[in-house]
Every structure is written in C-alpha cells, then in structure tokens.
Design a protein around this motif. Structure first.
Motif, PDB file in Angstrom:
ATOM      1  N   GLY A 129       0.819  -1.206   0.000  1.00 19.81           N
ATOM      2  CA  GLY A 129       0.000   0.000   0.000  1.00 19.81           C
ATOM      3  C   GLY A 129       0.847   1.248   0.000  1.00 19.81           C
ATOM      4  O   GLY A 129       2.088   1.184  -0.035  1.00 19.81           O
ATOM      5  N   PRO A 130       0.205   2.421   0.045  1.00 23.21           N
ATOM      6  CA  PRO A 130       0.931   3.686  -0.031  1.00 23.21           C
ATOM      7  C   PRO A 130       1.931   3.921   1.094  1.00 23.21           C
ATOM      8  O   PRO A 130       2.838   4.737   0.953  1.00 23.21           O
ATOM      9  N   GLU A 131       1.762   3.219   2.230  1.00 25.43           N
ATOM     10  CA  GLU A 131       2.746   3.367   3.307  1.00 25.43           C
ATOM     11  C   GLU A 131       4.110   2.835   2.890  1.00 25.43           C
ATOM     12  O   GLU A 131       5.141   3.259   3.407  1.00 25.43           O
ATOM     13  N   GLY A 132       4.109   1.861   1.968  1.00 19.03           N
ATOM     14  CA  GLY A 132       5.363   1.305   1.486  1.00 19.03           C
ATOM     15  C   GLY A 132       5.780   0.024   2.176  1.00 19.03           C
ATOM     16  O   GLY A 132       6.954  -0.377   2.067  1.00 19.03           O
ATOM     17  N   LEU A 133       4.854  -0.644   2.877  1.00 15.83           N
ATOM     18  CA  LEU A 133       5.197  -1.926   3.496  1.00 15.83           C
ATOM     19  C   LEU A 133       5.510  -2.933   2.401  1.00 15.83           C
ATOM     20  O   LEU A 133       4.682  -3.220   1.539  1.00 15.83           O
ATOM     21  N   ASP A 134       6.699  -3.504   2.441  1.00 14.16           N
ATOM     22  CA  ASP A 134       7.202  -4.375   1.395  1.00 14.16           C
ATOM     23  C   ASP A 134       7.075  -5.827   1.817  1.00 14.16           C
ATOM     24  O   ASP A 134       7.414  -6.186   2.948  1.00 14.16           O
ATOM     25  N   GLU A 135       6.597  -6.679   0.905  1.00 13.15           N
ATOM     26  CA  GLU A 135       6.477  -8.104   1.206  1.00 13.15           C
ATOM     27  C   GLU A 135       7.838  -8.718   1.510  1.00 13.15           C
ATOM     28  O   GLU A 135       7.928  -9.668   2.289  1.00 13.15           O
ATOM     29  N   ALA A 136       8.900  -8.182   0.934  1.00  9.67           N
ATOM     30  CA  ALA A 136      10.239  -8.693   1.219  1.00  9.67           C
ATOM     31  C   ALA A 136      10.564  -8.590   2.704  1.00  9.67           C
ATOM     32  O   ALA A 136      11.316  -9.407   3.244  1.00  9.67           O
ATOM     33  N   ASP A 137       9.986  -7.586   3.375  1.00  4.68           N
ATOM     34  CA  ASP A 137      10.198  -7.406   4.815  1.00  4.68           C
ATOM     35  C   ASP A 137       9.086  -8.029   5.646  1.00  4.68           C
ATOM     36  O   ASP A 137       9.344  -8.629   6.694  1.00  4.68           O
ATOM     37  N   ALA A 138       7.848  -7.899   5.180  1.00  2.71           N
ATOM     38  CA  ALA A 138       6.699  -8.340   5.975  1.00  2.71           C
ATOM     39  C   ALA A 138       6.487  -9.852   5.936  1.00  2.71           C
ATOM     40  O   ALA A 138       6.008 -10.442   6.905  1.00  2.71           O
ATOM     41  N   ALA A 139       6.783 -10.489   4.812  1.00  2.00           N
ATOM     42  CA  ALA A 139       6.631 -11.940   4.634  1.00  2.00           C
ATOM     43  C   ALA A 139       5.234 -12.417   5.034  1.00  2.00           C
ATOM     44  O   ALA A 139       5.090 -13.445   5.697  1.00  2.00           O
ATOM     45  N   LEU A 140       4.207 -11.694   4.612  1.00  3.04           N
ATOM     46  CA  LEU A 140       2.838 -12.068   4.961  1.00  3.04           C
ATOM     47  C   LEU A 140       2.377 -13.311   4.198  1.00  3.04           C
ATOM     48  O   LEU A 140       1.489 -14.038   4.665  1.00  3.04           O
ATOM     49  N   LEU A 141       2.969 -13.562   3.047  1.00  4.28           N
ATOM     50  CA  LEU A 141       2.669 -14.783   2.298  1.00  4.28           C
ATOM     51  C   LEU A 141       3.499 -15.966   2.782  1.00  4.28           C
ATOM     52  O   LEU A 141       3.271 -17.101   2.354  1.00  4.28           O
ATOM     53  N   GLY A 142       4.444 -15.683   3.656  1.00  2.74           N
ATOM     54  CA  GLY A 142       5.368 -16.696   4.148  1.00  2.74           C
ATOM     55  C   GLY A 142       6.785 -16.293   3.803  1.00  2.74           C
ATOM     56  O   GLY A 142       7.016 -15.374   2.999  1.00  2.74           O
ATOM     57  N   PRO A 143       7.781 -16.956   4.377  1.00  2.00           N
ATOM     58  CA  PRO A 143       9.178 -16.625   4.071  1.00  2.00           C
ATOM     59  C   PRO A 143       9.462 -16.730   2.581  1.00  2.00           C
ATOM     60  O   PRO A 143       8.986 -17.651   1.904  1.00  2.00           O
ATOM     61  N   ALA A 144      10.228 -15.766   2.070  1.00  2.00           N
ATOM     62  CA  ALA A 144      10.541 -15.759   0.640  1.00  2.00           C
ATOM     63  C   ALA A 144      11.194 -17.074   0.206  1.00  2.00           C
ATOM     64  O   ALA A 144      10.973 -17.537  -0.923  1.00  2.00           O
ATOM     65  N   SER A 145      11.939 -17.671   1.106  1.00  2.00           N
ATOM     66  CA  SER A 145      12.618 -18.932   0.768  1.00  2.00           C
ATOM     67  C   SER A 145      11.643 -20.072   0.527  1.00  2.00           C
ATOM     68  O   SER A 145      12.008 -21.085  -0.082  1.00  2.00           O
ATOM     69  N   GLU A 146      10.403 -19.924   1.000  1.00  2.00           N
ATOM     70  CA  GLU A 146       9.406 -20.985   0.844  1.00  2.00           C
ATOM     71  C   GLU A 146       8.450 -20.736  -0.326  1.00  2.00           C
ATOM     72  O   GLU A 146       7.515 -21.511  -0.541  1.00  2.00           O
ATOM     73  N   LEU A 147       8.681 -19.663  -1.095  1.00  2.00           N
ATOM     74  CA  LEU A 147       7.810 -19.350  -2.221  1.00  2.00           C
ATOM     75  C   LEU A 147       8.203 -20.097  -3.492  1.00  2.00           C
ATOM     76  O   LEU A 147       7.397 -20.211  -4.420  1.00  2.00           O
ATOM     77  N   LYS A 148       9.407 -20.604  -3.536  1.00  2.00           N
ATOM     78  CA  LYS A 148       9.896 -21.258  -4.742  1.00  2.00           C
ATOM     79  C   LYS A 148       8.998 -22.429  -5.132  1.00  2.00           C
ATOM     80  O   LYS A 148       8.672 -23.288  -4.320  1.00  2.00           O
ATOM     81  N   GLY A 149       8.585 -22.412  -6.395  1.00  2.00           N
ATOM     82  CA  GLY A 149       7.753 -23.486  -6.930  1.00  2.00           C
ATOM     83  C   GLY A 149       6.281 -23.360  -6.622  1.00  2.00           C
ATOM     84  O   GLY A 149       5.463 -24.113  -7.166  1.00  2.00           O
ATOM     85  N   ARG A 150       5.900 -22.400  -5.765  1.00  2.00           N
ATOM     86  CA  ARG A 150       4.494 -22.235  -5.402  1.00  2.00           C
ATOM     87  C   ARG A 150       3.729 -21.555  -6.531  1.00  2.00           C
ATOM     88  O   ARG A 150       4.206 -20.589  -7.135  1.00  2.00           O
ATOM     89  N   ARG A 151       2.550 -22.059  -6.801  1.00  2.00           N
ATOM     90  CA  ARG A 151       1.668 -21.427  -7.787  1.00  2.00           C
ATOM     91  C   ARG A 151       0.833 -20.385  -7.044  1.00  2.00           C
ATOM     92  O   ARG A 151       0.080 -20.715  -6.115  1.00  2.00           O
ATOM     93  N   ILE A 152       0.961 -19.119  -7.452  1.00  2.00           N
ATOM     94  CA  ILE A 152       0.371 -18.004  -6.708  1.00  2.00           C
ATOM     95  C   ILE A 152      -0.489 -17.162  -7.645  1.00  2.00           C
ATOM     96  O   ILE A 152      -0.045 -16.762  -8.725  1.00  2.00           O
ATOM     97  N   LEU A 153      -1.705 -16.872  -7.223  1.00  2.00           N
ATOM     98  CA  LEU A 153      -2.620 -16.026  -7.985  1.00  2.00           C
ATOM     99  C   LEU A 153      -2.619 -14.617  -7.409  1.00  2.00           C
ATOM    100  O   LEU A 153      -2.898 -14.426  -6.219  1.00  2.00           O
ATOM    101  N   GLU A 154      -2.298 -13.627  -8.261  1.00  2.00           N
ATOM    102  CA  GLU A 154      -2.427 -12.224  -7.856  1.00  2.00           C
ATOM    103  C   GLU A 154      -3.685 -11.655  -8.502  1.00  2.00           C
ATOM    104  O   GLU A 154      -3.840 -11.678  -9.721  1.00  2.00           O
ATOM    105  N   ILE A 155      -4.582 -11.114  -7.684  1.00  2.00           N
ATOM    106  CA  ILE A 155      -5.869 -10.596  -8.152  1.00  2.00           C
ATOM    107  C   ILE A 155      -5.816  -9.074  -8.176  1.00  2.00           C
ATOM    108  O   ILE A 155      -5.399  -8.440  -7.207  1.00  2.00           O
ATOM    109  N   GLY A 156      -6.273  -8.487  -9.283  1.00  2.00           N
ATOM    110  CA  GLY A 156      -6.155  -7.044  -9.444  1.00  2.00           C
ATOM    111  C   GLY A 156      -4.695  -6.653  -9.538  1.00  2.00           C
ATOM    112  O   GLY A 156      -4.230  -5.744  -8.853  1.00  2.00           O
ATOM    113  N   ALA A 157      -3.980  -7.320 -10.433  1.00  2.38           N
ATOM    114  CA  ALA A 157      -2.517  -7.228 -10.474  1.00  2.38           C
ATOM    115  C   ALA A 157      -1.998  -5.937 -11.077  1.00  2.38           C
ATOM    116  O   ALA A 157      -0.823  -5.618 -10.918  1.00  2.38           O
TER     117      ALA A 157
END
Length: 277
Positions: A50-78
């Motif tokens: 969002g406009p505050e600038g919270l980055d997924e690289a820091d927040a890891a709300l989808l999970g640790p970046a190291s665990e995203l490899k190979g995951r099929r992920i849908l982005e809605i309103g991309a």
C-alpha cells in the motif's frame, strides 16, 4: 478534459455489473496516468502492500521468501503485475489477473523494458473478472491482492469465495484495502483531511458518474467488522490483521495518503486468511 466533462461524485447504490463495467473502463482509461504517477514508487518488480510502502520482502505475509519457490500463486487485481514479477524472482509461479486490458499491457511493457529479466517467461497474464475466476478448484497454493478488485466490487463475498475455491485446502490469501476508518475522513492529504466528515457506518458506495448518470468509477465501503465477516463467510480463517504504520522514510503523498495523516490514522488494512481444510 474540460470542467464540464468532469464526472459528478456522489454516493448511491450500484450493482455488481455496474461496478465491474465502470471500473474496467476507468482503469483502461487511467492506466497510463496511474503507472506514470506511481510507477517509480511501485517499481518494476517490487511487492508493496500500500501507499505506506510496506514491502512483502520485509513483511513476509505470504510466508518466508525462501518458501515461495515453486508455489503457484494467484495475484488478483494485479495492475502491471509488479508484485507478480517480484514473486517470480523468488522462484514462484505467479499468475497475474486483472480486469483492465490496459493495465496488463503495462505489464508487458515493463517486461520489455527490463533487460535480461527472465520473469516474463514464468509469468502468466490473465484478463478476467475476479468474481468469476477462470481456474479449476484447488489450482493455487497462495493468493494475494494489493488494493486489487475487492474495494471495487459490490459483492466481496463472491470474490472471496472464488479465491477460496481456487486455493488448495490450507492455502493462504492475503489482501490489502483502504482501511475502513479512512472512509469517515475527507480524501485529502493535508490538515483538512484530519476531521471526521461522514459516518463510518455509511456503507453507500462512492460513485463518479457522467452526465447521463452512468457510473464511471465505483468504490465500496465496508466496516472492519464487515470485512472480517466477509472473510469468514467465504470459508476463510482470519489469522492476522495488519495496519501498517507510516515509516519515516516515506515522504510522498498519494491521493489522501500522506505522512501527516499516516502518523495519526491508519490508511491500509491487510487481511491474512487461511482457506479451510
């Protein structure tokens, strides 16, 4: 556009069909200006919530970046798929879906502007309505949406239910929207935006309409409690609700968002949800 052509801002009830038609047209017409104005902040391959600038690289709300490899992920309103491009760089297999053809054209433009960028080879772009996802049940491991689709639909449970359908059991869905409390304040970044001007409980949509009364832009308000109930009604379990604070490094204004307001009231709400097993 001269002043006579400016749309009229009002509050009135709209249907899902009218909302979808209006917002598809608005984003197609305004995608160029949006990407020109906000592209530098969003980056070409940055996942910002969002406009505050919270980055997924820091927040890891989808999970640790190291665990995203190979995951099929849908982005809605991309939009221009900046978030999906970041996910692809982590080794994920993202699908970027948007209602706007012009926004997805910007995704293709960005891919062509990044020399040596291989993420376009693993990034699928789909033009479709979030309320009728063109995927089989259980097709994705994760789903995400940064200010995409959900604020613009009359029936958010329909969209959430579709996301739940295409997620595998236990899959995580994280989405951000305008924080509901902001609807009580004017959409102004300065001091004039710090006084309550409307009822927080007024759920009548914000509509911009042309001279014939046809909607050309629609945004829907839900209270915080409404959003939680929508998540549960769609078959999700809410595991976290994040309200990003405004960081000192971010000095820019973005519509009604600003450092002045951001230090006093929340501007974004991020819902972290898990699909029922």
């Amino acid at each position: 556009m001269n002043q006579e052509d400016e749309p009229e801002a009002t509050r009135r009830v709209t249907s899902d069909t009218e909302s979808s038609r209006a917002n598809r047209g608005w984003w197609d017409r305004n995608a160029d200006e949006y990407q020109s104005e906000h592209g530098a902040f969003l980056g070409d391959d940055r996942f910002v919530w969002g406009p505050e600038g919270l980055d997924e690289a820091d927040a890891a709300l989808l999970g640790p970046a190291s665990e995203l490899k190979g995951r099929r992920i849908l982005e809605i309103g991309a939009g221009a798929a900046q978030c999906s491009r970041w996910l692809a760089a982590q080794g994920a297999r993202p699908v970027a879906l948007d209602l706007s053809h012009r926004q997805l054209q910007h995704a293709l433009r960005i891919a062509g502007d990044v020399p040596g960028d291989g993420s376009v080879d693993v990034l699928e772009l789909i033009e479709a309505d979030a309320g009728a996802l063109p995927f089989r049940d259980g097709s994705f491991d994760l789903a995400c949406s940064a200010y995409g689709a959900i604020p613009f639909v009359a029936d958010p449970v329909r969209v959430l239910s579709e996301v739940r359908r295409v997620l595998r059991p236990g899959g995580r869905f994280v989405f951000s929207v305008t924080h509901p409390v902001r609807w009580a304040f004017p959409d102004e970044p300065g001091p004039e935006g710090l006084s309550v001007a409307a009822s927080y409980f007024d759920r009548v949509p914000y509509v911009e309409q042309d001279e014939t009364g046809a909607a050309v832009y629609v945004e829907h308000h839900r209270t915080l409690g409404d959003r939680v109930r929508d998540v549960v009604a769609a078959g999700f379990r809410l595991t976290d609700l994040v309200e990003p604070e405004w960081p000192e490094w971010n000095t820019q204004e973005w519509g009604g968002w600003s450092p002045l307001r951001g230090h006093l009231i929340p501007g974004t709400a991020i819902f972290v949800c898990e699909a029922g097993r």
